[in-house]
Design an enzyme around this catalytic site. Sequence first.
Site, PDB file in Angstrom:
ATOM      1  N   GLU A   1       0.942  -1.322  -0.069  1.00  0.00           N
ATOM      2  CA  GLU A   1       0.198  -0.136  -0.022  1.00  0.00           C
ATOM      3  C   GLU A   1       0.773   1.195  -0.365  1.00  0.00           C
ATOM      4  O   GLU A   1       0.599   2.148  -0.690  1.00  0.00           O
ATOM      5  CB  GLU A   1      -0.825   0.195   1.299  1.00  0.00           C
ATOM      6  CG  GLU A   1      -1.992  -0.939   1.003  1.00  0.00           C
ATOM      7  CD  GLU A   1      -2.824  -0.837  -0.240  1.00  0.00           C
ATOM      8  OE1 GLU A   1      -3.058   0.382  -0.769  1.00  0.00           O
ATOM      9  OE2 GLU A   1      -3.458  -1.691  -0.763  1.00  0.00           O
TER      10      GLU A   1
ATOM     11  N   GLN B   1       1.151   7.086  -5.058  1.00  0.00           N
ATOM     12  CA  GLN B   1       1.646   7.681  -6.445  1.00  0.00           C
ATOM     13  C   GLN B   1       2.359   6.786  -7.286  1.00  0.00           C
ATOM     14  O   GLN B   1       3.099   7.596  -8.263  1.00  0.00           O
ATOM     15  CB  GLN B   1       2.715   8.628  -5.862  1.00  0.00           C
ATOM     16  CG  GLN B   1       2.645   9.304  -4.552  1.00  0.00           C
ATOM     17  CD  GLN B   1       1.874  10.640  -4.524  1.00  0.00           C
ATOM     18  OE1 GLN B   1       1.315  11.211  -5.661  1.00  0.00           O
ATOM     19  NE2 GLN B   1       1.477  11.124  -3.328  1.00  0.00           N
TER      20      GLN B   1
ATOM     21  N   TYR C   1       9.532   9.518  -3.964  1.00  0.00           N
ATOM     22  CA  TYR C   1       8.597   9.963  -2.535  1.00  0.00           C
ATOM     23  C   TYR C   1       9.527   9.215  -1.515  1.00  0.00           C
ATOM     24  O   TYR C   1       8.925   8.423  -1.023  1.00  0.00           O
ATOM     25  CB  TYR C   1       7.512   9.812  -2.782  1.00  0.00           C
ATOM     26  CG  TYR C   1       6.936  10.691  -3.679  1.00  0.00           C
ATOM     27  CD1 TYR C   1       6.186  11.812  -3.360  1.00  0.00           C
ATOM     28  CD2 TYR C   1       6.388   9.926  -5.036  1.00  0.00           C
ATOM     29  CE1 TYR C   1       5.478  12.532  -4.442  1.00  0.00           C
ATOM     30  CE2 TYR C   1       5.756  10.756  -5.988  1.00  0.00           C
ATOM     31  CZ  TYR C   1       5.380  11.932  -5.795  1.00  0.00           C
ATOM     32  OH  TYR C   1       4.806  12.666  -6.641  1.00  0.00           O
TER      33      TYR C   1
ATOM     34  N   TYR D   1      -6.326   6.173   4.902  1.00  0.00           N
ATOM     35  CA  TYR D   1      -6.597   5.111   3.790  1.00  0.00           C
ATOM     36  C   TYR D   1      -5.630   3.887   4.222  1.00  0.00           C
ATOM     37  O   TYR D   1      -6.369   2.922   4.190  1.00  0.00           O
ATOM     38  CB  TYR D   1      -6.203   5.720   2.456  1.00  0.00           C
ATOM     39  CG  TYR D   1      -6.083   4.640   1.736  1.00  0.00           C
ATOM     40  CD1 TYR D   1      -6.907   3.884   1.263  1.00  0.00           C
ATOM     41  CD2 TYR D   1      -4.673   4.125   1.136  1.00  0.00           C
ATOM     42  CE1 TYR D   1      -6.810   2.722   0.410  1.00  0.00           C
ATOM     43  CE2 TYR D   1      -4.501   3.073   0.445  1.00  0.00           C
ATOM     44  CZ  TYR D   1      -5.635   2.327   0.186  1.00  0.00           C
ATOM     45  OH  TYR D   1      -5.438   1.171  -0.722  1.00  0.00           O
TER      46      TYR D   1
ATOM     47  N   CYS E   1     -19.741  -2.229 -16.865  1.00  0.00           N
ATOM     48  CA  CYS E   1     -19.545  -2.023 -15.418  1.00  0.00           C
ATOM     49  C   CYS E   1     -20.807  -2.519 -14.502  1.00  0.00           C
ATOM     50  O   CYS E   1     -22.009  -2.609 -15.126  1.00  0.00           O
ATOM     51  CB  CYS E   1     -19.777  -0.585 -15.190  1.00  0.00           C
ATOM     52  SG  CYS E   1     -19.692  -0.001 -13.369  1.00  0.00           S
TER      53      CYS E   1
ATOM     54  N   CYS F   1     -25.790   3.684 -10.598  1.00  0.00           N
ATOM     55  CA  CYS F   1     -24.784   4.470 -10.904  1.00  0.00           C
ATOM     56  C   CYS F   1     -25.334   5.834 -11.406  1.00  0.00           C
ATOM     57  O   CYS F   1     -26.130   5.954 -12.343  1.00  0.00           O
ATOM     58  CB  CYS F   1     -23.433   4.449 -11.697  1.00  0.00           C
ATOM     59  SG  CYS F   1     -22.423   5.619 -11.993  1.00  0.00           S
TER      60      CYS F   1
HETATM   61 FE1  SF4 Z   1     -19.724   2.155 -13.660  1.00  0.00          FE
HETATM   62 FE2  SF4 Z   1     -20.594   4.366 -13.136  1.00  0.00          FE
HETATM   63 FE3  SF4 Z   1     -18.125   4.139 -13.442  1.00  0.00          FE
HETATM   64 FE4  SF4 Z   1     -19.566   4.153 -15.513  1.00  0.00          FE
HETATM   65  S1  SF4 Z   1     -19.223   5.844 -14.119  1.00  0.00           S
HETATM   66  S2  SF4 Z   1     -17.829   2.716 -14.970  1.00  0.00           S
HETATM   67  S3  SF4 Z   1     -21.170   3.029 -14.561  1.00  0.00           S
HETATM   68  S4  SF4 Z   1     -19.504   3.368 -11.531  1.00  0.00           S
END
Ligand code: SF4
Length: 362
Positions: free
Chosen positions: A42, A47, A87, A125, A207, A213
């Site tokens: 990690e 970077q 870095y 993170y 996706c 989304c």
């Molecule tokens: Fe998937 Fe939305 Fe990214 Fe398109 S914008 S790849 S639909 S998460």
Amino acid sequence: MSAFDSNRLQKLRRNLLAWYAKHARDLPWRRTGKPYAIWISEIMLQQTTVAAVVPYFERFMRRFPTVVKLAAAEEEEVLRHWEGLGYYSRARNIHRTARVVTTELGGRFPDDVSSLEKLPGIGRYTAGAIVSFAFDKPAPIVEANTLRLHCRLLGYDEDPRTAAGQNVLWDFAERILPRKQPGRFNQAVMELGSQVCTPKEPACERCPLKSVCVAFANGTQAELPRPKKRQVLTDVTEATVAVHKDGRYLLYRRGENERWAGLWDFPRYQINGETGAALAAKLESQIQESTGISSAIGDRLVEFRHGVTRYRIRLLCYSAEYCEGRLKRGTELKWVRSEEFSAYPLSVTGRKFARHLENLSP
Ligand code: SF4
């Protein structure tokens, strides 16, 4: 946020994990599941791309297979294994953390975010990644890939790098995290961000999250996340000098408060427009002041261009012949044969210049 009710969240988790089961890449740090390997990977991945990190990671783990072996090494050797990743404060922090884990924590990594965040170089993170990937405990993560993915999933069109934007993204990262297999889920989120929801031309058609989304529904995926303001770069010219004496070159170790602290380098100075004899005189006087010896500047051998943070640097590389004097006491200066350069951790441009000199050697 309101767009993500519990049905939508369930769908997101289900679709994402099903996609990950088929598409997860076989990366060396994923095979171990050990906190030490996950931590090293990690930090290297900050970077730096996965493709660039893999060979460094494998070489590093061969030399330092455990946190105890890393803690026992000299900092210079750790830097030598980091050379090229840039870095370098990351490598020094890794070494410090290895010593804390070994001497104060009995060689075991903490399994909670707040204890991990107290260690040098471990932020929210990285702590979340170690806790979730290695211990499979729920801890949210937001890094470059998830920042982009979450902005698009939420249709978040403010600047995600402000404190308000970070709150929105960390809250979302926490909310979507399932209780079962949170580590696998976090890895899946990052993998989708890097492999499908890419910075340019995200592959929305394939996706698994397109049905949930917001950016896809609104057709705004190309505009999100809102871009950073472009940084204005400042042009700087520097000169570095290979001072030569009896088949050896002068190297110095960069100090704690300098750029590339702990690495070795050829003497290097900023120049402000001087050229020709004026530049040679200035360099000779700076060499005298910083090293204690007098020298005669010779030819310009090569020139490199590189960037450091907000500076665009033109680096002019000169040769010089040693004339007289002794090296200053209390400074880390050494005469080194070109065949020995590989034993010293050098800055990227220092290494390029070293290779140039090696090629010039008879
Ligand atoms: Fe998937 Fe939305 Fe990214 Fe398109 S914008 S790849 S639909 S998460």
